[in-house]
Structure formats: C-alpha cells, structure tokens
Scaffold this motif. Structure first.
Motif, PDB file in Angstrom:
ATOM      1  N   LYS A   1      19.293   5.239   8.429  1.00 54.09           N
ATOM      2  CA  LYS A   1      19.097   6.267   7.409  1.00 54.09           C
ATOM      3  C   LYS A   1      18.219   5.737   6.280  1.00 54.09           C
ATOM      4  N   THR A   2      17.437   6.641   5.699  1.00 56.19           N
ATOM      5  CA  THR A   2      16.716   6.327   4.470  1.00 56.19           C
ATOM      6  C   THR A   2      17.595   6.784   3.312  1.00 56.19           C
ATOM      7  N   GLU A   3      17.945   5.825   2.459  1.00 59.82           N
ATOM      8  CA  GLU A   3      18.924   6.131   1.403  1.00 59.82           C
ATOM      9  C   GLU A   3      18.250   6.478   0.083  1.00 59.82           C
ATOM     10  N   LEU A   4      18.772   7.521  -0.547  1.00 62.05           N
ATOM     11  CA  LEU A   4      18.276   7.916  -1.871  1.00 62.05           C
ATOM     12  C   LEU A   4      19.461   8.055  -2.815  1.00 62.05           C
ATOM     13  N   VAL A   5      19.234   7.734  -4.089  1.00 59.93           N
ATOM     14  CA  VAL A   5      20.247   8.009  -5.108  1.00 59.93           C
ATOM     15  C   VAL A   5      19.715   9.116  -6.003  1.00 59.93           C
ATOM     16  N   PHE A   6      20.504  10.159  -6.168  1.00 60.21           N
ATOM     17  CA  PHE A   6      20.153  11.278  -7.055  1.00 60.21           C
ATOM     18  C   PHE A   6      20.974  11.146  -8.333  1.00 60.21           C
ATOM     19  N   ILE A   7      20.311  11.312  -9.485  1.00 63.11           N
ATOM     20  CA  ILE A   7      21.051  11.276 -10.753  1.00 63.11           C
ATOM     21  C   ILE A   7      20.747  12.552 -11.532  1.00 63.11           C
ATOM     22  N   PRO A   8      21.642  13.539 -11.432  1.00 63.08           N
ATOM     23  CA  PRO A   8      21.420  14.803 -12.156  1.00 63.08           C
ATOM     24  C   PRO A   8      21.882  14.706 -13.598  1.00 63.08           C
ATOM     25  N   ALA A   9      21.380  15.601 -14.456  1.00 63.86           N
ATOM     26  CA  ALA A   9      22.012  15.803 -15.760  1.00 63.86           C
ATOM     27  C   ALA A   9      23.135  16.793 -15.503  1.00 63.86           C
ATOM     28  N   MET A  10      24.271  16.589 -16.192  1.00 65.43           N
ATOM     29  CA  MET A  10      25.458  17.344 -15.810  1.00 65.43           C
ATOM     30  C   MET A  10      25.617  18.657 -16.558  1.00 65.43           C
ATOM     31  N   GLY A  11      24.839  19.632 -16.164  1.00 65.14           N
ATOM     32  CA  GLY A  11      25.021  21.003 -16.611  1.00 65.14           C
ATOM     33  C   GLY A  11      24.674  21.848 -15.397  1.00 65.14           C
ATOM     34  N   ILE A  12      25.198  23.059 -15.345  1.00 66.92           N
ATOM     35  CA  ILE A  12      24.974  23.903 -14.152  1.00 66.92           C
ATOM     36  C   ILE A  12      23.483  24.082 -13.875  1.00 66.92           C
ATOM     37  N   THR A  13      22.680  24.155 -14.949  1.00 62.01           N
ATOM     38  CA  THR A  13      21.259  24.474 -14.780  1.00 62.01           C
ATOM     39  C   THR A  13      20.449  23.294 -14.237  1.00 62.01           C
ATOM     40  N   HIS A  14      21.018  22.099 -14.303  1.00 62.80           N
ATOM     41  CA  HIS A  14      20.315  20.933 -13.770  1.00 62.80           C
ATOM     42  C   HIS A  14      20.943  20.475 -12.450  1.00 62.80           C
ATOM     43  N   LEU A  15      22.282  20.485 -12.414  1.00 66.22           N
ATOM     44  CA  LEU A  15      22.978  20.000 -11.216  1.00 66.22           C
ATOM     45  C   LEU A  15      22.700  20.895  -9.998  1.00 66.22           C
ATOM     46  N   VAL A  16      22.806  22.209 -10.183  1.00 66.76           N
ATOM     47  CA  VAL A  16      22.724  23.108  -9.024  1.00 66.76           C
ATOM     48  C   VAL A  16      21.345  23.045  -8.341  1.00 66.76           C
ATOM     49  N   PRO A  17      20.218  23.165  -9.098  1.00 67.71           N
ATOM     50  CA  PRO A  17      18.932  23.065  -8.374  1.00 67.71           C
ATOM     51  C   PRO A  17      18.747  21.712  -7.698  1.00 67.71           C
ATOM     52  N   MET A  18      19.260  20.628  -8.320  1.00 70.64           N
ATOM     53  CA  MET A  18      19.105  19.327  -7.655  1.00 70.64           C
ATOM     54  C   MET A  18      19.909  19.292  -6.357  1.00 70.64           C
ATOM     55  N   MET A  19      21.085  19.913  -6.362  1.00 68.85           N
ATOM     56  CA  MET A  19      21.891  19.946  -5.135  1.00 68.85           C
ATOM     57  C   MET A  19      21.243  20.845  -4.077  1.00 68.85           C
ATOM     58  N   GLU A  20      20.594  21.907  -4.527  1.00 65.39           N
ATOM     59  CA  GLU A  20      19.870  22.755  -3.574  1.00 65.39           C
ATOM     60  C   GLU A  20      18.733  21.959  -2.932  1.00 65.39           C
ATOM     61  N   PHE A  21      18.108  21.101  -3.735  1.00 70.38           N
ATOM     62  CA  PHE A  21      17.047  20.251  -3.189  1.00 70.38           C
ATOM     63  C   PHE A  21      17.638  19.273  -2.166  1.00 70.38           C
ATOM     64  N   ALA A  22      18.805  18.694  -2.503  1.00 67.45           N
ATOM     65  CA  ALA A  22      19.453  17.763  -1.562  1.00 67.45           C
ATOM     66  C   ALA A  22      19.736  18.475  -0.236  1.00 67.45           C
ATOM     67  N   LYS A  23      20.244  19.722  -0.322  1.00 64.47           N
ATOM     68  CA  LYS A  23      20.552  20.484   0.894  1.00 64.47           C
ATOM     69  C   LYS A  23      19.297  20.709   1.731  1.00 64.47           C
ATOM     70  N   LEU A  24      18.218  21.067   1.033  1.00 65.38           N
ATOM     71  CA  LEU A  24      16.951  21.341   1.712  1.00 65.38           C
ATOM     72  C   LEU A  24      16.449  20.101   2.456  1.00 65.38           C
ATOM     73  N   LEU A  25      16.536  18.971   1.755  1.00 71.01           N
ATOM     74  CA  LEU A  25      16.045  17.708   2.325  1.00 71.01           C
ATOM     75  C   LEU A  25      16.876  17.313   3.552  1.00 71.01           C
ATOM     76  N   LEU A  26      18.211  17.401   3.412  1.00 70.82           N
ATOM     77  CA  LEU A  26      19.082  16.976   4.514  1.00 70.82           C
ATOM     78  C   LEU A  26      18.966  17.927   5.701  1.00 70.82           C
ATOM     79  N   ASP A  27      18.741  19.194   5.383  1.00 71.29           N
ATOM     80  CA  ASP A  27      18.605  20.176   6.444  1.00 71.29           C
ATOM     81  C   ASP A  27      17.306  19.963   7.230  1.00 71.29           C
ATOM     82  N   ARG A  28      16.295  19.531   6.505  1.00 72.76           N
ATOM     83  CA  ARG A  28      14.959  19.397   7.106  1.00 72.76           C
ATOM     84  C   ARG A  28      14.819  18.115   7.932  1.00 72.76           C
TER      85      ARG A  28
END
Ligand code: UDP
Length: 475
Positions: A3-30
């Motif tokens: 596996k290629t490992e990445l560390v994600f560090i979001p800012a903890m508010g809904i407006t920052h965390l959620v889009p970053m998690m959507e990006f994580a989903k997109l990447l893992l799905d792809r």
C-alpha cells in the motif's frame, strides 16, 4: 499488495473535515493501492462530536483509519486563541510524535511487512505549519484547499500584496488586481480578518499563502467548468504555483455526516406535501446567526414574499420571531434549527436557497440545481458571492452582496422580500444557468470528466512519491 500510505490532517470543523473525507473516499474508491490514516486534532471551540461519522467511515472503508492526536497539557490550552491555525501550531509536537510512532519506529515495519513508507501528508489549508513535520520526516506535503480557486488565488497572491501595500486594507479604496480574478477586487470583499495588518488572522493568511508555495501540490474542492479563469490562472502560468488538482465537487451527497441527526420525519412530510420547486430554504452555514433585529426583518420579508419557506435558525424561535409570525405563517412555513442541508437541497420541493455563500453551500446547491440568493456574512463569503455574480456571469441572485456585519448595517425586510421574489421567479435566468452547471458538476466526476482526470494525475504523482521512499526521519 503493498500500500501507498498517506496521512491526512483535517481542520476539525464540518466544513473542512467532510470535504477532506469525501476526497479520501474518492481516492480509495479509485485506486486500491492507498491506505489513509486521518489524524484528528480535537477542536477547542466547536462542540460537534464527529465520532459516529468517523466510525461509520472507518467501518465502510477498510483502508481508512482514524487516530486521535493526544491533547497538550491544559496550561498550554489556556493560551490558545480561536484560530484553527494556532491550534495546529500548538499541536505540532504531538502530531509529529504520532506520525513518528506510526511510521518511523522499527517495530512498525517488522510487524507489517506489506506496508510501504509514508508517501506524503495531506494538510488542511489552515494547518500549513505542519508542513514542517513533512519536511522533517522527509515526505512531500499536499495542501487540501476547501474553498474556491478564486480564494486560493487571493491567498497565493497575498504575500506580494502585503509587500506592495503598507496601509491596512480597511483604509484602502484602491481596488486590488488578483490573478485569479478578471475584475478588480474591492478590499472590502476580503475576509474581515484580513482588513487590518494588526489582526492575528492577517498574519496567518500571509503565512499560509507563502507556505502553499512549498507544497508538492494543492488539492482543490472545485472543478474547471465552474471556475475556468481562476483555475487557468494557476495552470496557465499567470501565477507560478505548485500543481493544482481540481478534484471537486466533493460533497457528502448522502448526508453520512448527519447519520445521527437525519432529516426529521415531520419536516420531510411537510416538504413532500409542497409542490415541486415551490419552497425557499434559508440556511447560513455552521456559524451564521443574526441579531434579533435581523431575525425580525427576515421574518417580515418572508411573510410578505408569500412563498412557502423552510428556515434554519440558530436561536430559539420563541425568543426572537415577531409576535404572531408563527400563527400567520403556520400554513406555509417551517422554522427549524440545524438541519441536514444536503437532504433538504436534494428535495424536489426546494426551489431556491437564501445562503451566506459558504463554499460548501455553493457547491451543494449547484450539485442539486437549486439557485441561490446571496447574503454573504463572514470569512471569504463576500468574495465567493462576488465571483458568482461578476466573474461567472450571474450564477446567483443578489440579495445583499456588501453586508459588512455590525449593528448599524441592517438588511431590511424589503430587501429580503425582493431577493426572495427574484430567486423564486420561474423565469429567473440564474435558474437556467444553475441547471447547466449542475450537469457540468456531475459530469466533472464521471469517467473522463475534468475532475476525474485531475484525480488521475494526482494519483500518478502520489504513486511516484510512494515508490521513491524509504524516507529517514531527520532530527
Ligand atoms: N450545514 C448543514 N446544516 C445546517 C448548516 C450547515 O448541514 O443547518 C452544512 C452544509 O451542508 C455545509 C456546511 O454545513 O456542508 C457549511 O459549510 P459552508 O462552507 O457552506 O459554510 P461555513 O459553515 O464554512 O460558513
């Protein structure tokens, strides 16, 4: 498979965390070569608890894990301001310790031989101080930018503006030339924390703009068809930047973050009973609230407009609504508190959205083809609204673009009524344009769409990094 490992560090508010998690989903799905560890820094000033959201993500995605960064001592906490940037700075030693324990202790790789070295850090735009950690452990950093390409262009250009202009922006009448905008930009449109050089937020904004240039890439929650001029200003050489990857729109379409608080049955039933595109929805982001005088003006404006409405209000309605308002509008309006916005925008009864123009709200309303009446309140929202109106040829209806906040700036009932009437007009040109962009936003994510292709380029670059390890930690 390694596996290629990445560390994600979001800012903890809904407006920052959620889009970053959507990006994580997109990447893992792809691509199933990736494994992502998300480091969660406990927010100081938001009461939101994201545990059920992060648990549900971890349950559904085997290649995603969450780790809570330990808290600093309480004496350290006392000295922190409200800025996310400061929070990232004070947590830096503990973030570094967490990364070191995870990826750079000898036992780690002995016990998990199928793991590859860390390929990079993906860092929220307000946490650029953590680029230092990436440099120290010898991995590249990528910025995750949760707002528009227009605003990214402003931040990238800010260090230069800071050198050119000695006075505070609040004292300046000179319009600014910003490469990501074709029109001159009034300093008033900038976030208010940038108006004075003495503001702590100003210093941090200049700092972030500088540090973005050190990143290996900038991942952007936008898409080329929405902001062609701004995005081309990066790729076309008007600003020399690290590669910018527009991979959006990143939207929590199914409202996973709201699993604990889904759309209330009574509200859903009420919406189900309304004719298609008949209801105006009012919601002003995670922090948009009004004083009693404004609540009264909004209420009167809505009442006079005659349209059915759903209004997400932060205060207790009984404390602030005008006397008799609830009785008079009982048949055609609902006032509620926090509400799952995407579920509302997706409902066929919604015909218009009075919004503060937070970037997530703009992307969500475009995704569901709902036109916006713009009433920007804080942060970069004035700039977002300006971009929608002037740069993108009228993509929102103007309710009030130059609202500056403060007690003496009242948006009147008449303005609200006029804005709502224009918004709900079925012949409104904005409505047609929004439908076009809705189609484009969906196409951008499809195979061979612009954001799909951009993500492909990013994956290639990340994989190249992943293969070029191993990295050694530098003291
Ligand atoms: N939101 C929501 N319900 C609310 C208010 C906000 O679901 O009552 C969500 C909305 O869908 C969006 C986010 O919170 O995803 C707000 O983000 P935005 O960037 O629009 O505004 P901000 O909160 O940063 O001002």
């Amino acid at each position: 498979m390694k596996k290629t490992e990445l560390v994600f560090i979001p800012a903890m508010g809904i407006t920052h965390l959620v889009p970053m998690m959507e990006f994580a989903k997109l990447l893992l799905d792809r691509d199933d070569h990736f494994f992502i560890t998300v480091l969660l820094i406990k927010p100081l000033f938001f009461s939101s608890d994201f545990n059920s959201y992060t648990d549900s993500l971890a349950d559904s995605l085997p290649c995603l894990q969450f780790i809570h960064v330990p808290e600093p001592s309480s004496s350290n906490l006392q000295t922190q301001g409200s800025l996310l940037s400061v929070r990232a700075e004070t947590q830096k030693p503990l973030v570094k310790q967490t990364i070191t324990n995870l990826f750079f202790s000898d036992s780690d790789f002995e016990s998990a031989p199928d793991r590859t070295p860390l390929a990079g850090l993906v860092i929220d735009l307000f946490c650029t101080t953590l680029i230092d950690i990436a440099n120290e452990v010898g991995v590249p950093s990528y910025i995750f930018f949760t707002s528009s390409a227009g605003f990214l262009g402003l931040l990238l250009h800010l260090p230069e503006l800071d050198n050119q202009i000695d006075s505070d922006f609040k004292d300046s009448v000179t319009e600014l030339s910003i490469p990501s905008f074709t029109n001159p930009v009034s300093p008033f449109l900038l976030p208010s924390l940038m108006w004075s050089k003495k503001e702590e937020g100003y210093g941090w904004s200049v700092y972030h703009g500088r540090r973005f240039m050190e990143a290996k890439g900038i991942i952007l929650n936008s898409f080329v068809e929405l902001e062609p001029t701004a995005i081309n200003s990066f790729t076309g050489g008007r600003i020399r930047t690290p590669p910018v990857y527009p991979v959006g729109p990143l939207i929590d379409q199914h409202g996973q973050v709201h699993n604990q608080n889904p759309l209330e049955e009574s509200i859903k039933r009420w919406l189900d009973d309304q004719p298609p595109s008949s209801v105006v929805f009012l919601c002003f982001g995670s922090s948009g609230s009004f004083d009693a005088a404004h609540v009264k003006e909004i209420a009167l404006g809505l009442e006079r407009s005659g349209h059915p409405f759903l209004w997400s209000l932060r205060q207790q309605p009984g404390d602030v609504l005008p006397v008799g308002f609830s009785d008079r509008t009982e048949e055609r309006g609902l006032v509620c508190g926090w509400i799952p916005q995407t579920a509302v925008l997706a409902h066929r009864a919604i015909g218009g959205f009075v919004s503060h123009c937070g970037w997530n709200s703009i992307l969500e309303s475009l995704w569901f083809g709902v036109p916006i009446a713009a009433w920007p309140l804080y942060a970069e929202q004035r700039l977002n609204a300006f971009e929608m109106v002037r740069e993108l040829g009228g993509l929102v209806v103007e309710l009030r673009l130059d609202y500056g906040g403060g007690g003496d700036d009242l948006v009147t009932a008449e303005e609200v009524q006029r804005g709502v009437s224009r918004l709900m007009d079925s012949d409104c040109v904005v409505r047609m344009r929004v439908k076009e962009i809705m189609e484009k936003s969906r196409r951008a994510l499809m195979d061979d769409g612009s954001s799909f292709s951009s993500l492909g380029c990013l994956i290639k670059d990340l994989m190249d990094e992943g293969l070029s390890g191993p990295y050694n930690i530098a003291d």
